[in-house]
Design a protein around this motif. Sequence first.
Motif, mmCIF file in Angstrom:
data_model
loop_
_atom_site.group_PDB
_atom_site.id
_atom_site.type_symbol
_atom_site.label_atom_id
_atom_site.label_comp_id
_atom_site.label_asym_id
_atom_site.label_seq_id
_atom_site.Cartn_x
_atom_site.Cartn_y
_atom_site.Cartn_z
ATOM 1 N N LEU A 113 0.833 -1.207 0.000
ATOM 2 C CA LEU A 113 0.000 0.000 0.000
ATOM 3 C C LEU A 113 0.865 1.252 0.000
ATOM 4 N N ILE A 114 1.895 1.257 0.867
ATOM 5 C CA ILE A 114 2.764 2.437 0.938
ATOM 6 C C ILE A 114 3.453 2.650 -0.400
ATOM 7 N N LEU A 122 1.611 4.882 -10.522
ATOM 8 C CA LEU A 122 0.556 3.878 -10.364
ATOM 9 C C LEU A 122 -0.817 4.543 -10.291
ATOM 10 N N PRO A 123 -1.816 3.916 -10.914
ATOM 11 C CA PRO A 123 -3.139 4.545 -11.027
ATOM 12 C C PRO A 123 -4.014 4.333 -9.786
ATOM 13 N N TRP A 127 -8.721 5.224 -4.760
ATOM 14 C CA TRP A 127 -9.295 3.989 -4.219
ATOM 15 C C TRP A 127 -8.307 3.280 -3.316
ATOM 16 N N VAL A 128 -7.039 3.249 -3.748
ATOM 17 C CA VAL A 128 -6.020 2.603 -2.912
ATOM 18 C C VAL A 128 -5.907 3.353 -1.584
ATOM 19 N N GLY A 129 -5.936 4.690 -1.653
ATOM 20 C CA GLY A 129 -5.871 5.493 -0.432
ATOM 21 C C GLY A 129 -7.040 5.205 0.482
ATOM 22 N N VAL A 134 -9.425 2.668 5.292
ATOM 23 C CA VAL A 134 -10.622 2.019 5.826
ATOM 24 C C VAL A 134 -10.492 0.497 5.803
ATOM 25 N N GLY A 135 -10.208 -0.047 4.624
ATOM 26 C CA GLY A 135 -10.162 -1.504 4.471
ATOM 27 C C GLY A 135 -8.998 -2.125 5.206
#
Lengths: 369, 256
Positions: A113-114, A122-123, A127-129, A134-135
């Motif tokens: 993730l980091i 990276l796109p 959403w990743v953030g 949250v997830g």
Amino acid sequence: MAEMATRIEMIEARRPPDLRRGVLGWLRANLFDGPLNSVITLCVLAVLGWGLWPLVQWALIDADWLGSTREACSGEGACWVFISARFETIVYGFYPEAARWRVDAVFMMLGLLIAWLAIPRLPAKRWVGLFALVGFPAVAYVLLLGGHFGLMAVPTREWGGLMLTLTVAVVGIVGSLPLGVVLALGRRSQMPLVRGVCVVFIEFWRGVPLITVLFMASVMLPLFVPAEVEFDKLLRALIGIMFFWSAYMAEVVRGGLQAIPKGQEEAAKALGLGYWRRMGLVVLPQALKLVIPGIVNTFISLFKDTSLVLIIGLFDLLAIIRSGLTDSNWLGFATEGYVFAALMFWIFCFSMSRYSQHIERRLHTGHRN
Amino acid sequence: MASTNPAAALADDPMIEVEGLNKWYGDFHVLRDIDLTVAKGERIVICGPSGSGKSTLIRCLNHLEEHQQGRIVVDGVTMTQDVKRIEQIRRNVGMVFQHFNLFPHLSVLDNCCISQTWVQKKPRAEAEKTAMEFLERVRIADQARKYPGQLSGGQQQRVAIARALCMRPEVMLFDEPTSALDPEMIKEVLDVMVELARDGMTMLCVTHEMGFAKTVADRVIFMDQGQIIEQAPPETFFNHPESDRTKLFLSQILGH
């Protein structure tokens, strides 16, 4: 009589002269620029070599790397066998061996993730953030603590080592920044009640030492709540650390807010933007960018101070290494232990520092502001 | 002291009505009993010595400053303390500042899209189209991808005008738009403002550019010590000022 000085043709823009002349050019320009500078350079190198050589010899050349018991250590240099033999404990603490894959999974996810958020190309950053905020905490909570979906429950008293340090640091960092931003905004609010609450909160938490906070969280809090209500000790420490650092963060962010000219908010007002949009879209992006050094400074302090949880009986990276020093099979390797602990802390803190410098450069827009 | 109200202000379609406006900073009485009616499409230039309250007056019109007494009605909406009401008025009123106040962390295009996207909730493509349209109009469309810090003062001020126009306001307020510019850049900004005036935009402009006042203003208002001293069409104002205070001021700014 003066000549006519009228320019007929404009001078075209040219590229600046190339001043990079490779390693040798750099060496000559900066280190061997004339006889005096050459002598000074050589002297400094000699002093450095004389001072650092024993360290290199101890840590690398004479060191013992292989083996599993103290018999493997020759005693001439550092004995890194002490670290490698205890490496698992240093990373996982007392986490049950059968469940350690869960810690690995969380570490790996965190790293991914980091990296995803840090690499600009990276796109789907949004959403990743969102997942990271949250997830990921939910998944990490379920995986680390267990007790659901057929996973063996691992109470937090069995956590320890690097995983505990990272848990405390990540929760502290991720929690204290947004809380600090809210507190900073609140302290500048027009509403007396909001401002009052924020000022009291900030001044209270900033006014007590972190050790006191941790003691209060672990010793005093249970005296005030009914015996049936049992707060997890780690959870209490986490909340204490988060509140403590959010107060510091709030003041750092407030410094940034004050540096933004009033005209910025007025322009946003004149465009019809409401309070949260003015803050979120106009003021905070500029203010936070300004105080990146201060924010990272706070993150680094937070990261290092995680080792204070040792005093309420949680075994973080440093505490686990210390506990290893008292192992009767491994007496006398304190230096190796502390050097290793220092190196681990340094790697994490230095990475944060480098990344923040990179971010600052990337967010820089234009020649002037 | 007769505050002559020209015919334009008596039109039955007022865009702005100000009645008995009073404002204090602490004990200091900045605005005193201001009455002002601005008709739709009217172009007004406000001038006066520094500290006369002219900027404060137009900043009250979109509630960047709070007034303590009096009534302000903009395009039929009465100003109250209510945030929703204030934001409704601000959507109808564009403002251009002395120091441009562009958002330095956003590109020129994003500066022009921010309010369309977040206030008017337009889709991105549509917002960009409108933004480019207005950037074209202030002749700076080729700089749309740059950041404000990479532009000259005159270019920044033109972007600021485009940004305000993107909301398609009914009224434009200009608060000394050329005072912070190098002399050679004043004209490019004034040209844009003249064009805007010719297109029929309702404008209130605090400025010391008397040439601009003569060219486009329907009415020139002179303020001193928080009061409107004199208002008249430019020919009358510049050639036959009534009050001594106005005469003195004009002799000072036109005297050299």
